[in-house]
Design a protein around this motif. Structure first.
Motif, PDB file in Angstrom:
ATOM      1  N   THR A   1      10.998  15.100 -12.048  1.00  0.00           N
ATOM      2  CA  THR A   1      12.417  15.546 -12.107  1.00  0.00           C
ATOM      3  C   THR A   1      12.620  17.057 -12.342  1.00  0.00           C
ATOM      4  O   THR A   1      13.555  17.548 -12.330  1.00  0.00           O
ATOM      5  CB  THR A   1      12.909  14.836 -13.461  1.00  0.00           C
ATOM      6  OG1 THR A   1      12.511  15.373 -14.501  1.00  0.00           O
ATOM      7  CG2 THR A   1      13.109  13.243 -13.554  1.00  0.00           C
TER       8      THR A   1
ATOM      9  N   SER B   1      11.508   3.646 -12.091  1.00  0.00           N
ATOM     10  CA  SER B   1      12.977   3.950 -11.883  1.00  0.00           C
ATOM     11  C   SER B   1      12.992   5.624 -11.190  1.00  0.00           C
ATOM     12  O   SER B   1      13.903   5.663 -10.176  1.00  0.00           O
ATOM     13  CB  SER B   1      13.517   3.879 -12.817  1.00  0.00           C
ATOM     14  OG  SER B   1      13.257   4.920 -14.130  1.00  0.00           O
ATOM     15  N   ARG B   2      12.213   6.372 -11.653  1.00  0.00           N
ATOM     16  CA  ARG B   2      12.020   7.451 -11.170  1.00  0.00           C
ATOM     17  C   ARG B   2      11.660   7.799  -9.596  1.00  0.00           C
ATOM     18  O   ARG B   2      12.058   8.331  -8.901  1.00  0.00           O
ATOM     19  CB  ARG B   2      11.218   8.493 -12.137  1.00  0.00           C
ATOM     20  CG  ARG B   2      11.853   8.610 -13.647  1.00  0.00           C
ATOM     21  CD  ARG B   2      11.053   9.726 -14.335  1.00  0.00           C
ATOM     22  NE  ARG B   2      11.700   9.600 -15.613  1.00  0.00           N
ATOM     23  CZ  ARG B   2      11.278  10.733 -16.383  1.00  0.00           C
ATOM     24  NH1 ARG B   2      10.408  11.560 -16.089  1.00  0.00           N
ATOM     25  NH2 ARG B   2      11.732  10.930 -17.708  1.00  0.00           N
TER      26      ARG B   2
ATOM     27  N   LYS C   1      11.947   5.301  -7.499  1.00  0.00           N
ATOM     28  CA  LYS C   1      12.975   4.726  -6.639  1.00  0.00           C
ATOM     29  C   LYS C   1      13.881   5.839  -6.439  1.00  0.00           C
ATOM     30  O   LYS C   1      14.361   5.928  -5.158  1.00  0.00           O
ATOM     31  CB  LYS C   1      13.610   3.610  -7.418  1.00  0.00           C
ATOM     32  CG  LYS C   1      14.619   2.901  -6.499  1.00  0.00           C
ATOM     33  CD  LYS C   1      15.211   1.690  -7.194  1.00  0.00           C
ATOM     34  CE  LYS C   1      16.512   1.129  -6.781  1.00  0.00           C
ATOM     35  NZ  LYS C   1      17.214   0.046  -7.449  1.00  0.00           N
ATOM     36  N   GLU C   2      14.277   6.636  -7.393  1.00  0.00           N
ATOM     37  CA  GLU C   2      15.136   7.554  -6.978  1.00  0.00           C
ATOM     38  C   GLU C   2      14.740   8.707  -6.175  1.00  0.00           C
ATOM     39  O   GLU C   2      15.450   9.215  -5.344  1.00  0.00           O
ATOM     40  CB  GLU C   2      15.398   8.502  -8.583  1.00  0.00           C
ATOM     41  CG  GLU C   2      16.129   7.780  -9.472  1.00  0.00           C
ATOM     42  CD  GLU C   2      16.153   8.568 -10.848  1.00  0.00           C
ATOM     43  OE1 GLU C   2      15.678   9.582 -11.014  1.00  0.00           O
ATOM     44  OE2 GLU C   2      16.711   7.953 -11.857  1.00  0.00           O
ATOM     45  N   LYS C   3      13.475   8.998  -6.265  1.00  0.00           N
ATOM     46  CA  LYS C   3      12.881   9.810  -5.162  1.00  0.00           C
ATOM     47  C   LYS C   3      12.943   9.537  -3.969  1.00  0.00           C
ATOM     48  O   LYS C   3      12.551  10.527  -2.760  1.00  0.00           O
ATOM     49  CB  LYS C   3      11.126  10.215  -5.480  1.00  0.00           C
ATOM     50  CG  LYS C   3      11.044  10.629  -6.956  1.00  0.00           C
ATOM     51  CD  LYS C   3      11.851  11.970  -7.131  1.00  0.00           C
ATOM     52  CE  LYS C   3      12.763  11.882  -8.215  1.00  0.00           C
ATOM     53  NZ  LYS C   3      13.496  13.146  -8.344  1.00  0.00           N
TER      54      LYS C   3
ATOM     55  N   GLU D   1      15.551   8.647  -2.599  1.00  0.00           N
ATOM     56  CA  GLU D   1      16.633   9.360  -1.842  1.00  0.00           C
ATOM     57  C   GLU D   1      17.004  10.955  -2.388  1.00  0.00           C
ATOM     58  O   GLU D   1      17.832  11.443  -2.454  1.00  0.00           O
ATOM     59  CB  GLU D   1      18.187   8.600  -2.543  1.00  0.00           C
ATOM     60  CG  GLU D   1      17.985   7.131  -2.040  1.00  0.00           C
ATOM     61  CD  GLU D   1      19.259   6.243  -2.452  1.00  0.00           C
ATOM     62  OE1 GLU D   1      20.139   6.231  -1.984  1.00  0.00           O
ATOM     63  OE2 GLU D   1      19.032   6.022  -3.693  1.00  0.00           O
ATOM     64  N   ASP D   2      15.683  11.400  -2.698  1.00  0.00           N
ATOM     65  CA  ASP D   2      15.528  13.097  -2.990  1.00  0.00           C
ATOM     66  C   ASP D   2      16.040  13.738  -1.459  1.00  0.00           C
ATOM     67  O   ASP D   2      16.123  13.460  -0.613  1.00  0.00           O
ATOM     68  CB  ASP D   2      14.269  13.257  -3.084  1.00  0.00           C
ATOM     69  CG  ASP D   2      13.970  14.658  -3.897  1.00  0.00           C
ATOM     70  OD1 ASP D   2      14.029  14.387  -5.252  1.00  0.00           O
ATOM     71  OD2 ASP D   2      14.100  15.594  -3.296  1.00  0.00           O
TER      72      ASP D   2
END
Length: 410
Positions: free
Chosen positions: A156, A186-187, A189-191, A193-194
């Motif tokens: 992050t 979860s983190r 998965k967020e990446k 859409e980075d």
């Protein structure tokens, strides 16, 4: 104090550097082993010096000797000393050498945990970056367990450079310490859409590698990957995603029906042969998984066959082989679409590469019909007379016999 510093600088001047070591080895071809033994003795003396620059120079020479096949495990503690330097050029050299000579069973690895943790939280992002790069090469279960949270924190980071590296190294963490996957997922998965394309492609890479072992666990990410496939212009990312969809399609047939259109669009538009091949492979996998809807997708099959013809006609032998391989997969479900390209397959029997000739034989065996039996057998007879290699002749003879017997029995 000034005298001590001057003495250290003077010693540094007379120390051999890597350039001197390489030149010396080249000049002592007749007694190289003896010369290197002398150099190692000198390096051991350098490692005893208090001056960190002298130690860094010695470690640099050891890294070169390790690449020549010499064991430098005895200097592992000295490598860690250089890794702990506050000077970036020394630190980078220490991590580089550690990445070459450290392994899971290196005893001193337990001493690196706090050092690496400190570097991961450094203000200078390049200190953290070099620590991540080195750690990727000598990660073990203990380091993965102890540093997993520190690496997840970097995922992050406000700096894309660190986010990308931390995402990539998490794959090594998962391999060594699987329990880290659940809290990190979860983190990760967020990446996907980075905003930074480098971070995004790193996340795609990690998830696609994980999905190779158990695709079912990543089926829920299909909508995100579909969005990436239809919006990304990065061929490397597209290849990874398309290969993942090839594995996911048998698990969810509805996904296959949705993939046909974007895949055929890519087949039409791309000029990258690697991407084209993966698209065709996935289309074949999709159509096999949704067999009930095959008649409505004949246009997609014809498009794939036409594009495969381009691969087979290419002068690159690798592309030719892959084209024949994919054509064989289509032959199993759509023989008529492939039979129209019999002339091209027959031409491959004249190829100088035996593996291509064998692949063409396999294709011909599946393409035989009452109408073309005599033509194919005649061609095979000609090739058997002039063919080289007993394996190829034996295979040709068997294929010819099987073709004739199959037609006679029918």
């Amino acid at each position: 104090m000034a005298l001590k510093k001057a003495k250290a600088n003077l010693e540094r001047i007379f120390d051999k550097n890597l350039h001197d070591l390489v030149r010396g080895i080249r000049n002592h071809k007749d007694n190289e082993a003896k010369y290197i033994a002398e150099c190692i003795d000198e390096i051991k003396q350098e490692l005893k010096q208090e001056n960190i620059s002298v130690k860094a120079n010695a470690v640099n020479e050891l890294a070169y000797l390790q690449m020549l096949g010499y064991d430098i495990s005895w200097a592992a503690f000295n490598v860690i000393e250089v890794m702990s330097s506050t000077k970036y050029t020394h630190k980078r050299l220490g991590y580089y050498t550690a990445s070459q000579c450290f392994h899971d069973d290196t005893d001193v690895l337990m001493l690196t945990t706090n050092l690496i943790r400190k570097d991961l939280s450094a203000q200078n992002m390049y200190d953290a970056g070099v620590a991540l790069s080195g750690l990727a090469c000598f990660m073990n279960a203990d380091l993965a367990r102890d540093l997993a949270n520190d690496i997840m924190t970097l995922m992050t980071s406000t700096k894309p450079y660190l986010r990308k590296k931390s995402v990539l190294i998490m794959y090594k963490v998962f391999l060594k310490f699987p329990d880290a996957l659940r809290p990190a997922f979860s983190r990760l998965k967020e990446k996907l859409e980075d905003p930074d394309p480098g971070v995004q492609s790193a996340a795609v890479n990690v998830i696609c590698e994980l999905a190779r072992k158990n695709p079912q666990n990543y089926l829920s990410l299909a909508p995100i990957f579909f969005k990436l496939m239809t919006s990304s212009s990065n061929n490397w990312v597209l290849i990874k995603i398309i290969k993942l969809f090839s594995a996911l399609t048998p698990l969810e047939p509805r996904l296959g029906k949705k993939l046909i259109e974007p895949l055929t669009n890519l087949i039409h538009s791309t000029s990258a042969m690697s991407l084209l091949y993966e698209c065709i492979n996935t289309v074949i996998a999709v159509l096999v998984s949704i067999s009930s809807g095959l008649p409505s997708h004949n246009a997609s099959i014809q498009l794939c066959v036409q594009k495969l013809r381009i691969l087979i006609e290419d002068s690159d032998q690798n592309l030719k082989y892959l084209g024949l391989l994919a054509m064989g997969r289509i032959l199993k479900t759509h023989p008529k679409s492939v039979q129209t390209h019999k002339d091209l397959v027959l031409q491959c029997l004249d190829d100088k590469d035996e593996s291509i000739r064998l692949r063409a034989l396999d294709l011909l065996y599946g393409m035989v019909s009452k109408k073309n039996l005599m033509e194919i057998v005649k061609k095979l007879m000609i090739h058997m007379d002039k063919s080289e290699g007993s394996h190829y002749r034996d295979m040709g003879g068997r294929r010819r016999s099987f073709s004739c017997s199959s037609m006679c029995s029918s």
